[in-house]
Motif scaffolding. Structure first.
Motif, short mmCIF file in Angstrom:
data_model
loop_
_atom_site.label_atom_id
_atom_site.label_comp_id
_atom_site.label_asym_id
_atom_site.label_seq_id
_atom_site.Cartn_x
_atom_site.Cartn_y
_atom_site.Cartn_z
N ARG A 1 -1.82 17.69 16.37
CA ARG A 1 -2.51 16.50 15.98
C ARG A 1 -3.75 16.43 14.69
N ASN A 2 -4.11 17.45 14.63
CA ASN A 2 -5.26 17.96 14.04
C ASN A 2 -4.97 17.74 12.99
N TYR A 3 -3.89 17.89 12.48
CA TYR A 3 -3.21 18.29 10.95
C TYR A 3 -2.54 17.36 10.37
N VAL A 4 -2.39 17.39 9.53
CA VAL A 4 -1.41 15.95 9.44
C VAL A 4 -0.32 16.15 7.85
N ARG A 5 0.60 15.84 8.19
CA ARG A 5 1.97 16.61 7.44
C ARG A 5 1.90 15.64 6.85
N LEU B 1 -6.57 -0.81 8.39
CA LEU B 1 -5.84 -0.09 7.64
C LEU B 1 -7.14 0.81 6.60
N SER B 2 -5.81 1.18 5.66
CA SER B 2 -6.60 2.18 4.11
C SER B 2 -6.45 1.26 3.61
N SER B 3 -6.41 1.37 2.22
CA SER B 3 -6.38 1.26 0.52
C SER B 3 -5.53 2.04 0.64
N MET B 4 -4.37 2.77 0.77
CA MET B 4 -2.90 2.58 0.58
C MET B 4 -2.02 1.74 1.15
N LEU C 1 -4.12 5.56 9.96
CA LEU C 1 -5.37 6.30 10.20
C LEU C 1 -5.35 4.99 11.78
N GLU C 2 -4.46 4.84 12.19
CA GLU C 2 -4.44 4.13 13.25
C GLU C 2 -3.46 5.58 14.37
N VAL C 3 -2.62 6.24 13.63
CA VAL C 3 -2.21 7.76 14.70
C VAL C 3 -3.21 8.55 14.54
N TYR C 4 -3.98 8.87 13.06
CA TYR C 4 -4.71 9.70 13.20
C TYR C 4 -7.11 9.90 12.88
#
Length: 478
Positions: free
Chosen positions: A17-21, A318-321, A354-357
């Motif tokens: 989980r500490n990686y964002v694929r 939320l993020s800007s993306m 953002l909610e996931v990681y």
């Protein structure tokens, strides 16, 4: 790149989980099915420079004792900011690659971080021509795209981005002079021209667009709240004598609200969605020192007269993306899967990255070098005719940039920073203007004819010491 995950990580979910694929989350907009409504809605996308939720009072979800943005706070509460059932204002986080103006504009219209260094953008053939962004999609759907600002669009390659992606008509400080929308001798002690004039000019352009037989996307960016302490114009009240920056944001709030109210009074408003956002949080060095250190600062963000309502009553992270697909959804566009780029449609109930990681992990991964991002947003270099040479017979270095430059800003200057491992800081060398080029000569005797690799970073300087990278050249002295 960081997207490679060893098989062992899959065996231990806590570490995985500490990686964002990102390649698993990225949805190429060129390949996503989107369905626009039969009657397409207009979009007015207002970027209020450096506007944060933080400037509201604590009671309303801000970080200040006094509500400096009462009008914008009221507008957010009466419309959609994805705060769910909470009474606290919500906004969007500025992640890596979206913490400055061009980065914020890019992230919110592409669903990607702007991880390309400014010098690479300056030396590239176009502005990441291989990606599909908001302007491209709207142009394909028959929209008339406009990018409207009070500063020089050349700065930060903003004009290049919006012209290339969506064929926006660009209206900036220079076109305002040409069109006599500001006096030919207009001067003020800050970059660009006053926001209150910008809003009045915007009204005239919007009335013209409304007469056309096609939908329009009018994207605009203010400037008075930019930089240290901002700019307090003649029509702004003086209430906070100890900190004029507070008055600048107080003024920005009611100016934006007045403009929104004017739009709502127009015939075209019924078929128009208004999106009001901050491009990033403020970069002022001390204005937020009085805010609790645990408070999470976010860009202001609100959707007015949107064509959809949220599917969940949860407060969204939320993020800007996420703005990219959310803006399209606010126009009534059905997006298959509710994802574009790395952004998620906030009107849906699909979790955002953002909610996931979480913000910490996302920033950590976004900031790393990535073969995935390089593949997605990479572009070819163009021929750059800036030169840096060394004549060993004379001991002189010569730096030159041929005319014409693609920049046309006020108080234009060109300089280069000369770097070498023996130097604690770069040597700034001003290039003087001739008929055909900008040029400078520097004697290496000043450095004792030190051998090795020298790097010359060329910059174009605009008004108020705003510099944008132009080229990077290397010199080897043997």
């Amino acid at each position: 790149g960081h997207e490679f995950i060893p098989e062992a990580c899959r065996m231990f979910p806590r570490f995985y989980r500490n990686y964002v694929r990102f390649e698993e989350h990225y949805m190429d907009p060129a390949n996503v099915e989107m369905k626009f409504p039969e009657k397409k809605r207009n979009l007015i996308y207002i970027f209020v420079e450096s506007m944060e939720v933080s400037y509201a009072d604590v009671k309303n979800g801000g970080g200040k004792e006094e509500n400096l943005i009462p009008e914008l706070a009221k507008i957010a509460k009466e419309n959609e900011d994805f705060s769910g059932e909470s009474t606290k204002l919500n906004g969007a986080s500025s992640l890596f690659g979206a913490t400055y103006t061009m980065g914020g504009l890019f992230a919110q219209t592409s669903g990607l971080p702007l991880s390309v260094p400014p010098i690479e953008l300056a030396e590239s053939k176009g502005f990441l021509p291989g990606i599909t962004v908001l302007g491209d999609i709207l142009e394909q759907q028959g929209y008339h795209n406009v990018f409207f600002i009070g500063t020089d669009a050349s700065f930060g390659e903003r004009g290049t981005y919006f012209h290339q992606h969506g064929n926006h008509d660009i209206f900036d400080f220079n076109t305002a002079l040409e069109n006599q929308e500001i006096p030919y001798n207009y001067k003020r002690p800050f970059w660009g021209y006053d926001d209150y004039i910008l809003y009045e000019n915007a009204k005239a352009h919007l009335l013209e667009l409304a007469q056309e037989d096609q939908p329009f996307n009018f994207t605009m960016l203010t400037v008075d709240t930019h930089a240290e302490d901002g700019y307090l114009c003649d029509i702004c009240p003086r209430e906070h004598y100890d900190d004029p920056y507070a008055d600048v944001f107080r003024c920005a709030s009611w100016q934006a609200a007045e403009f929104i109210e004017w739009i709502q009074e127009q015939d075209f408003y019924e078929d128009t969605t208004i999106v009001v956002v901050g491009d990033h949080i403020s970069m002022d060095s001390d204005f937020c020192d009085d805010i609790d250190s645990n408070y999470q600062r976010k860009n202001y963000s609100v959707y007015i007269n949107a064509a959809q309502s949220p599917k969940t009553k949860k407060r969204r992270e939320l993020s800007s993306m996420d703005n990219f697909p959310t803006v399209l959804a606010s126009l009534g566009v059905d997006i298959k899967g509710d994802k574009l780029g790395l952004g998620v449609n906030a009107f849906s109930d699909t979790p955002t990255l953002l909610e996931v990681y979480g913000e910490k992990q996302l920033n950590k991964n976004l900031s790393k070098k990535s073969t995935f991002f390089k593949k997605v947003i990479g572009s070819k270099k163009k021929e750059n005719k800036a030169k840096a040479t060394y004549d060993e017979t004379t001991g002189y270095m010569t730096f030159s940039v041929p005319k014409p430059l693609r920049y046309s800003g006020e108080n234009l200057r060109v300089y280069c920073d000369l770097n070498h491992k023996s130097l604690e800081e770069p040597i700034r060398i001003e290039l003087y203007e001739t008929k055909d080029e900008y040029r400078a000569i520097y004697s290496l005797s000043n450095l004792g004819y030190e051998k090795g690799k020298y790097k010359a970073n060329f910059f174009v300087m605009f008004k108020d010491n705003l510099a944008t990278p132009y080229a990077e050249k290397k010199i080897i002295v043997e």
